[in-house]
Design an enzyme around this catalytic site. Structure first.
Site, PDB file in Angstrom:
ATOM      1  N   HIS A  28      -5.276   4.584   6.408  1.00 31.48           N
ATOM      2  CA  HIS A  28      -4.507   5.478   5.535  1.00 31.48           C
ATOM      3  C   HIS A  28      -3.072   5.636   6.010  1.00 31.48           C
ATOM      4  O   HIS A  28      -2.386   6.568   5.606  1.00 31.48           O
ATOM      5  CB  HIS A  28      -5.191   6.829   5.318  1.00 31.48           C
ATOM      6  CG  HIS A  28      -6.430   6.706   4.497  1.00 31.48           C
ATOM      7  ND1 HIS A  28      -6.394   6.411   3.145  1.00 31.48           N
ATOM      8  CD2 HIS A  28      -7.733   6.804   4.824  1.00 31.48           C
ATOM      9  CE1 HIS A  28      -7.624   6.351   2.685  1.00 31.48           C
ATOM     10  NE2 HIS A  28      -8.464   6.567   3.684  1.00 31.48           N
ATOM     11  N   MET A  37       5.126   9.676  -4.317  1.00 26.68           N
ATOM     12  CA  MET A  37       4.779   8.633  -3.363  1.00 26.68           C
ATOM     13  C   MET A  37       5.348   9.112  -2.026  1.00 26.68           C
ATOM     14  O   MET A  37       6.545   9.405  -1.931  1.00 26.68           O
ATOM     15  CB  MET A  37       5.394   7.293  -3.787  1.00 26.68           C
ATOM     16  CG  MET A  37       5.061   6.163  -2.845  1.00 26.68           C
ATOM     17  SD  MET A  37       5.382   4.506  -3.531  1.00 26.68           S
ATOM     18  CE  MET A  37       7.135   4.576  -3.916  1.00 26.68           C
ATOM     19  N   ASP A  53       0.854  -1.180   0.000  1.00 20.73           N
ATOM     20  CA  ASP A  53       0.000   0.000   0.000  1.00 20.73           C
ATOM     21  C   ASP A  53       0.890   1.230   0.000  1.00 20.73           C
ATOM     22  O   ASP A  53       1.994   1.207   0.566  1.00 20.73           O
ATOM     23  CB  ASP A  53      -0.927   0.026   1.215  1.00 20.73           C
ATOM     24  CG  ASP A  53      -1.927   1.160   1.117  1.00 20.73           C
ATOM     25  OD1 ASP A  53      -2.847   1.071   0.276  1.00 20.73           O
ATOM     26  OD2 ASP A  53      -1.778   2.157   1.849  1.00 20.73           O
ATOM     27  N   ASP A  66      -2.447  -0.297   6.293  1.00 22.02           N
ATOM     28  CA  ASP A  66      -3.299  -0.687   5.172  1.00 22.02           C
ATOM     29  C   ASP A  66      -2.755  -1.906   4.434  1.00 22.02           C
ATOM     30  O   ASP A  66      -3.525  -2.732   3.952  1.00 22.02           O
ATOM     31  CB  ASP A  66      -3.511   0.488   4.221  1.00 22.02           C
ATOM     32  CG  ASP A  66      -4.434   1.550   4.827  1.00 22.02           C
ATOM     33  OD1 ASP A  66      -4.951   1.344   5.937  1.00 22.02           O
ATOM     34  OD2 ASP A  66      -4.622   2.595   4.169  1.00 22.02           O
TER      35      ASP A  66
END
Length: 184
Positions: free
Chosen positions: A157, A22, A9, A162
């Site tokens: 999140h 990212m 994730d 996750d």
């Protein structure tokens, strides 16, 4: 060739790699929650969608100061993948909405390491769930899956939380038998 499933994730500053960054990456061996990887990355630039940052709770300023350089983060992730997999096993990228997460991970691996250890594919839990249950695409959200599968973990999140949650969902979906359409 044996396969080694890795739940991945990410959290990002926006919708597409390269133009946006990212910000964090979490991974877990699907069948061993004790084998995990997590890193927060320095952003590539200052581009950000405010809603994306609000969801993550991450700050570009803090990550510029304290984040790991992308080249180091991806080299560390590649090393972790190598160490986490049994000899000869191919790592398989597993994600919930895998196309989104894989696109960033692929971009970063190719840009900073020259190649992606996962190759050119990813296994999407949403698509797998749809195939196993016969439900519609709109019924493949994690909240809809959770109503049926009753996982113990929840999405937060945080990329590592996750990844662990997605690993649990994947294990639960893997245990389903095929249902007729409408059985969701």
């Amino acid at each position: 060739m044996r396969e080694h499933y890795i739940s991945v994730d990410i959290e990002t500053s926006g919708p597409i790699p390269g133009e946006f960054s990212m910000l964090s990456l979490g991974a877990s061996v699907v069948d061993d929650d004790g084998k995990t990887f997590y890193v927060q990355l320095k952003p590539l630039n200052r581009n950000a969608v405010p809603e994306a940052l609000a969801v993550t709770g991450l700050s570009l300023e803090a990550l510029e100061r304290d984040g790991t350089a992308p080249a180091i983060a991806m080299a560390d992730f590649a090393s972790w993948l190598e160490a986490a997999r049994p000899n000869g096993a191919k790592p398989v990228f597993v994600g919930l909405n895998a196309p989104f997460d894989w696109s960033f991970v692929n971009y970063y691996f190719v840009r900073f390491c020259g190649s992606n250890p996962f190759g050119h594919t990813a296994l999407d839990i949403k698509a797998m769930y749809m195939g196993a249950t016969g439900c519609t695409w709109s019924q493949t959200t994690s909240s809809q899956m959770a109503k049926r599968l009753l996982p113990k973990k929840k999405g937060t999140h945080n990329a590592l939380d996750d990844a662990l949650y997605q690993a649990e969902l994947f294990r639960l979906v893997r245990g389903l038998t095929f249902r007729q359409p409408g059985d969701c």
